[in-house]
Design a protein around this motif. Structure first.
Motif, PDB file in Angstrom:
ATOM      1  N   ASP A   9       0.841  -1.200   0.000  1.00  0.00           N
ATOM      2  CA  ASP A   9       0.000   0.000   0.000  1.00  0.00           C
ATOM      3  C   ASP A   9       0.882   1.259   0.000  1.00  0.00           C
ATOM      4  O   ASP A   9       2.066   1.203   0.346  1.00  0.00           O
ATOM      5  CB  ASP A   9      -0.884  -0.052   1.256  1.00  0.00           C
ATOM      6  CG  ASP A   9      -1.693   1.203   1.457  1.00  0.00           C
ATOM      7  OD1 ASP A   9      -2.357   1.640   0.503  1.00  0.00           O
ATOM      8  OD2 ASP A   9      -1.648   1.766   2.575  1.00  0.00           O
ATOM      9  N   ASP A  11      -0.473   5.152   0.701  1.00  0.00           N
ATOM     10  CA  ASP A  11      -0.849   6.117   1.752  1.00  0.00           C
ATOM     11  C   ASP A  11      -0.818   5.465   3.137  1.00  0.00           C
ATOM     12  O   ASP A  11      -1.449   4.431   3.361  1.00  0.00           O
ATOM     13  CB  ASP A  11      -2.285   6.614   1.525  1.00  0.00           C
ATOM     14  CG  ASP A  11      -2.359   7.647   0.435  1.00  0.00           C
ATOM     15  OD1 ASP A  11      -2.092   7.290  -0.726  1.00  0.00           O
ATOM     16  OD2 ASP A  11      -2.670   8.804   0.744  1.00  0.00           O
ATOM     17  N   GLY A  12      -0.127   6.066   4.076  1.00  0.00           N
ATOM     18  CA  GLY A  12      -0.105   5.540   5.439  1.00  0.00           C
ATOM     19  C   GLY A  12       0.749   4.296   5.604  1.00  0.00           C
ATOM     20  O   GLY A  12       0.865   3.769   6.704  1.00  0.00           O
ATOM     21  N   THR A  13       1.329   3.807   4.504  1.00  0.00           N
ATOM     22  CA  THR A  13       2.189   2.616   4.572  1.00  0.00           C
ATOM     23  C   THR A  13       3.579   2.993   4.066  1.00  0.00           C
ATOM     24  O   THR A  13       4.488   3.188   4.856  1.00  0.00           O
ATOM     25  CB  THR A  13       1.581   1.440   3.777  1.00  0.00           C
ATOM     26  OG1 THR A  13       0.290   1.135   4.318  1.00  0.00           O
ATOM     27  CG2 THR A  13       2.465   0.203   3.855  1.00  0.00           C
ATOM     28  N   GLU A  18      -1.435  10.271   5.165  1.00  0.00           N
ATOM     29  CA  GLU A  18      -2.583   9.883   4.340  1.00  0.00           C
ATOM     30  C   GLU A  18      -2.698  10.967   3.278  1.00  0.00           C
ATOM     31  O   GLU A  18      -3.565  11.841   3.351  1.00  0.00           O
ATOM     32  CB  GLU A  18      -3.853   9.828   5.190  1.00  0.00           C
ATOM     33  CG  GLU A  18      -3.894   8.701   6.181  1.00  0.00           C
ATOM     34  CD  GLU A  18      -4.042   7.348   5.504  1.00  0.00           C
ATOM     35  OE1 GLU A  18      -4.595   7.283   4.381  1.00  0.00           O
ATOM     36  OE2 GLU A  18      -3.592   6.359   6.090  1.00  0.00           O
ATOM     37  N   SER A 163      -4.842  -0.114   6.445  1.00  0.00           N
ATOM     38  CA  SER A 163      -6.233   0.323   6.680  1.00  0.00           C
ATOM     39  C   SER A 163      -7.253  -0.617   6.052  1.00  0.00           C
ATOM     40  O   SER A 163      -6.912  -1.634   5.452  1.00  0.00           O
ATOM     41  CB  SER A 163      -6.446   1.739   6.132  1.00  0.00           C
ATOM     42  OG  SER A 163      -6.653   1.687   4.745  1.00  0.00           O
ATOM     43  N   ASP A 166      -7.075  -2.195   2.631  1.00  0.00           N
ATOM     44  CA  ASP A 166      -6.168  -3.324   2.396  1.00  0.00           C
ATOM     45  C   ASP A 166      -6.773  -4.651   2.846  1.00  0.00           C
ATOM     46  O   ASP A 166      -6.168  -5.708   2.669  1.00  0.00           O
ATOM     47  CB  ASP A 166      -4.849  -3.102   3.166  1.00  0.00           C
ATOM     48  CG  ASP A 166      -4.178  -1.806   2.761  1.00  0.00           C
ATOM     49  OD1 ASP A 166      -3.876  -1.657   1.559  1.00  0.00           O
ATOM     50  OD2 ASP A 166      -3.974  -0.934   3.626  1.00  0.00           O
TER      51      ASP A 166
END
Ligand SMILES: [Mg+2]
Length: 210
Positions: A9, A11-13, A18, A163, A166
């Motif tokens: 992933d 965003d955020g990963t 984000e 999130s 996923d």
């Protein structure tokens, strides 16, 4: 040849932020404030809700949006080192993002030769406002990550995410690295995952497998 693929992933990963959510709030604040709660309450599908938010943004704002993403994106610790180690561990990495493919391409350009592919949402700027589509969409989501997984049909696979977007991929992927909300969604379903904070954690776990 055996394909050992990592579905990761964005965003955020890969990113600390984000960035896609921040982008919507920056460029379509009113529509996002109205529609995001509807999506979260499941009264609107992610697919319809996102299309509506993005359709409120004029196409001519795209260059400003790119500049916003470049300025506000930060890679999570260890990501570059993780990519560098993958060939010796015989893994290849693909980026699967629910955000724009072009934005991930832009941010990851300096590392692009170490990434097999980037799949996400495509944007058509030929009309007055943004129009989005994806080769991977269904009635619910614009980017169905598990459809990308099925397309590649890897011999071995693992996924990395943070999130609910996923979750459908994590349900079918044999090994899952999770952080944040994804850990809770998987725990609620009684599914195993390896929690991680940064990519040094993931790298150590894969090196221990050797
Ligand atoms: Mg994410």
């Amino acid at each position: 040849m055996a394909e050992r693929l990592i579905f990761c992933d964005f965003d955020g990963t890969i990113l600390v932020e984000e960035i896609f959510r921040d982008l919507l709030r920056e460029f379509a604040p009113a529509v996002t404030a109205r529609i995001l709660p509807e999506i979260l309450a499941l009264r609107t599908s992610l697919c319809d809700g996102l299309s509506e938010i993005l359709a409120s943004i004029p196409s001519q704002q795209w260059p400003e949006m790119e500049a916003f993403v470049v300025e506000h994106s930060h890679l999570r610790a260890g990501f570059t080192e993780f990519l560098d180690a993958l060939p010796s561990l015989r893994w290849e990495l693909l980026v699967v993002t629910g955000g724009f493919t072009r934005m991930a391409e832009l941010v990851l350009a300096p590392l692009r030769d170490r990434i097999r592919a980037i799949h996400g949402m495509e944007v058509d700027l030929s009309g007055p406002t943004l129009r989005v589509f994806s080769p991977w969409q269904d009635a619910e989501e614009l980017v169905v990550k598990k459809a990308i997984y099925a397309h590649y049909a890897p011999t071995e696979a693992l996924c990395i995410g943070d999130s609910v977007t996923d979750l459908r991929l994590a349900r079918v992927c044999p090994r899952v690295f999770a952080r944040n909300g994804l850990i809770d969604y998987l725990a609620a379903e009684g599914r195993a995952c390896t929690p991680f904070e940064d990519f040094y954690d993931v790298l150590r776990a894969l090196e221990a497998d050797k």
